[in-house]
Design an enzyme around this catalytic site. Structure first.
Site, PDB file in Angstrom:
ATOM      1  N   TYR A 103     -18.422 -36.592 -49.353  1.00 43.60           N
ATOM      2  CA  TYR A 103     -19.841 -37.032 -49.536  1.00 43.60           C
ATOM      3  C   TYR A 103     -21.129 -36.077 -49.550  1.00 43.60           C
ATOM      4  O   TYR A 103     -20.873 -35.354 -48.512  1.00 43.60           O
ATOM      5  CB  TYR A 103     -20.216 -38.354 -48.695  1.00 43.60           C
ATOM      6  CG  TYR A 103     -19.449 -39.689 -49.019  1.00 43.60           C
ATOM      7  CD1 TYR A 103     -19.494 -40.173 -50.214  1.00 43.60           C
ATOM      8  CD2 TYR A 103     -18.593 -40.007 -47.942  1.00 43.60           C
ATOM      9  CE1 TYR A 103     -18.663 -41.442 -50.311  1.00 43.60           C
ATOM     10  CE2 TYR A 103     -17.759 -41.106 -48.511  1.00 43.60           C
ATOM     11  CZ  TYR A 103     -18.224 -41.706 -49.428  1.00 43.60           C
ATOM     12  OH  TYR A 103     -17.222 -43.144 -49.871  1.00 43.60           O
ATOM     13  N   LYS A 105     -10.847 -49.261 -17.339  1.00 40.20           N
ATOM     14  CA  LYS A 105     -11.691 -49.772 -18.095  1.00 40.20           C
ATOM     15  C   LYS A 105     -11.747 -49.199 -19.570  1.00 40.20           C
ATOM     16  O   LYS A 105     -11.030 -48.121 -19.899  1.00 40.20           O
ATOM     17  CB  LYS A 105     -13.257 -49.424 -17.460  1.00 40.20           C
ATOM     18  CG  LYS A 105     -13.580 -48.144 -17.280  1.00 40.20           C
ATOM     19  CD  LYS A 105     -14.941 -48.043 -16.354  1.00 40.20           C
ATOM     20  CE  LYS A 105     -15.243 -46.524 -16.283  1.00 40.20           C
ATOM     21  NZ  LYS A 105     -16.308 -46.376 -15.274  1.00 40.20           N
ATOM     22  N   ARG A 162     -28.790 -47.110 -10.387  1.00 31.30           N
ATOM     23  CA  ARG A 162     -28.432 -48.056 -11.485  1.00 31.30           C
ATOM     24  C   ARG A 162     -28.094 -49.473 -10.916  1.00 31.30           C
ATOM     25  O   ARG A 162     -28.813 -50.087 -10.553  1.00 31.30           O
ATOM     26  CB  ARG A 162     -27.065 -47.304 -12.125  1.00 31.30           C
ATOM     27  CG  ARG A 162     -26.929 -47.555 -13.440  1.00 31.30           C
ATOM     28  CD  ARG A 162     -25.786 -46.820 -13.977  1.00 31.30           C
ATOM     29  NE  ARG A 162     -24.648 -46.911 -13.203  1.00 31.30           N
ATOM     30  CZ  ARG A 162     -23.422 -46.151 -13.691  1.00 31.30           C
ATOM     31  NH1 ARG A 162     -23.253 -45.726 -14.715  1.00 31.30           N
ATOM     32  NH2 ARG A 162     -22.300 -46.726 -12.960  1.00 31.30           N
ATOM     33  N   MET A 174     -15.168 -42.244 -43.830  1.00 27.00           N
ATOM     34  CA  MET A 174     -14.788 -43.430 -42.907  1.00 27.00           C
ATOM     35  C   MET A 174     -13.009 -43.158 -42.690  1.00 27.00           C
ATOM     36  O   MET A 174     -12.540 -43.671 -41.880  1.00 27.00           O
ATOM     37  CB  MET A 174     -14.840 -44.794 -43.390  1.00 27.00           C
ATOM     38  CG  MET A 174     -14.772 -45.934 -42.418  1.00 27.00           C
ATOM     39  SD  MET A 174     -15.008 -47.719 -43.102  1.00 27.00           S
ATOM     40  CE  MET A 174     -16.787 -47.419 -43.324  1.00 27.00           C
TER      41      MET A 174
END
Ligand SMILES: *Cc1c(COP(=O)(O)O)cnc(C)c1O
Length: 388
Positions: free
Chosen positions: A263, A36, A134, A311
């Site tokens: 930053y 997955k 769950r 980023m």
């Protein structure tokens, strides 16, 4: 480096881990690796063919789209979708010929209708909630009733009754044992009526820690990728990390005391020093929470992240007379000479788990297969990560 950032996927290590896990199983126990989330961020395009050629009996995924993707990569292997299917996913899953997890009478009925309409028989794995709390049905009598209705359906075939552990990675086996015994008990009752039904429960941690959890099939995820299910060092269980994350030094510059980096100016030079800028950031999945906390390897040495990770870039302090030059290889996860940074270490810094570290590597980072894929056919060029 031809790429600004690259995840290298060691296919020899992947094969080694599959063989390691297989060797822990008794005869006849099926190995069902979990692929997955694009193979826990490792890239299904590489992992699915290699896992299939390394003794996997089936492959498990979480979603219908993932099943479609794996089916395209490995045409013949049986598939299992472990997760809940939204109404819109059912048709996709049925059309793919994957086995499907069920635990609710209404869903079973709708699935039987859907399968009958297409003329297909759908294999179902009936989920018994033994304590995860769950997905799954926690009432054993209701599970027995559902098993009967599935067995009576002409378009469904009852393949398995299964459960999932909540605490298999913890040192105290108490609750894992309770869950295991609940499945064993209900399983033996169900088998009196349906003798060929399989039982399964084990994730990586249970597979390694307790052979009595193996039943008829095991579903390891994280260990397949050479990460440690207990969050310590994978080498302790002879698991070899499959993924390493690389970039390079794009720029080196001298800083005088008082000059800042990044930053918000969260890091300032308190002496004359230098900074190397590495063109990888949170847009690639190098988490911003590693700002002023993470480390990277250059020429086998560790250097600390300086300032806020942005980023597309991060900076590390490399000192006044740096042994670092533009173009040098940078390893963010993996080994470099004598240096080693594991996904487990990064997870500890981030107060999370290794799973999240590799799943978080974004599709922008190409996955490049390395090492010996054995008989599997895998892409030779880098493949972007996948989001669906
Ligand atoms: C993800 C998952 C697994 C694999 O778990 P690991 O801890 O990665 O081995 C097994 N079973 C189910 C139901 C899962 O969702």
């Amino acid at each position: 480096m031809y790429e600004r950032a690259e995840a290298r996927i060691d296919l020899g290590a992947l094969r080694h881990n599959c063989a390691n896990l297989r060797a822990r199983l008794g005869p006849g126990v099926e190995l069902c690796p979990v692929l997955k989330a694009d193979g826990y961020g490792h890239g299904a395009a590489h992992c699915a063919p290699v896992v299939a050629a390394s003794g996997a009996d089936r492959i498990a995924v979480a979603t219908a789209r993932e099943a479609v993707r794996i089916r395209a990569l490995v045409p013949d292997i049986p598939l299992l979708v472990l997760g809940a299917l939204a109404p819109g996913e059912v048709e996709l899953a049925v059309g793919t010929g994957t086995d499907i997890a069920v635990w609710e009478p209404g869903f079973i009925e709708a699935l039987a209708d859907r399968a009958a309409a297409t003329g297909l028989t759908v294999g179902v794995h009936l989920k018994y909630d033994t304590g995860m709390g769950r997905l799954g049905c926690s009432d054993p009598e209701a599970v027995i009733e559902m098993a009967r209705s599935i067995a009576a359906s002409r378009s469904l075939s009852l393949e398995a009754v299964w459960t999932h552990f909540a605490t298999a990675d913890e040192p105290d086996p108490g609750f894992r044992d309770i869950q295991r015994d609940r499945l064993r008990e209900l399983g033996s009752r169900i088998r009196q009526e349906h003798p060929r039904v399989m039982l399964h429960a084990a994730n990586s941690a249970a597979l390694i820690a307790d052979p009595e959890t193996h039943f008829d099939l095991v579903r390891p995820g994280v260990a397949v990728y050479g990460m440690d299910p207990f969050g310590v060092d994978p080498l302790e269980h002879d698991l070899v990390p499959v993924l390493s994350l690389h970039s390079y030094v794009a720029s080196v510059k001298r800083l005088e005391p008082g000059m800042s980096v990044g930053y918000g100016r969260t890091w300032k030079a308190d002496r004359p020093t230098s900074i190397a800028t590495i063109p990888v950031g949170y847009g690639d999945g190098v988490r911003r929470a590693l700002s002023n906390r993470g480390e990277v390897l250059i020429s086998g040495r560790r250097y600390p992240v300086a300032g806020t990770i942005s980023m597309d870039n991060l900076a590390v302090e490399i000192g006044l007379d740096p042994e670092v030059a533009v173009g040098d290889d940078v390893t963010l996860i993996g080994t470099q000479r004598d240096g080693r940074i594991t996904a487990e270490e990064v997870a500890r810094t981030l107060e999370t788990i290794n799973y999240e570290v590799t799943c978080g590597i974004s599709p922008r980072v190409p996955r490049q297969g390395t090492g010996d894929p054995g008989t599997a056919e895998v892409p030779t060029a880098p493949v972007p990560g996948e989001t669906a």
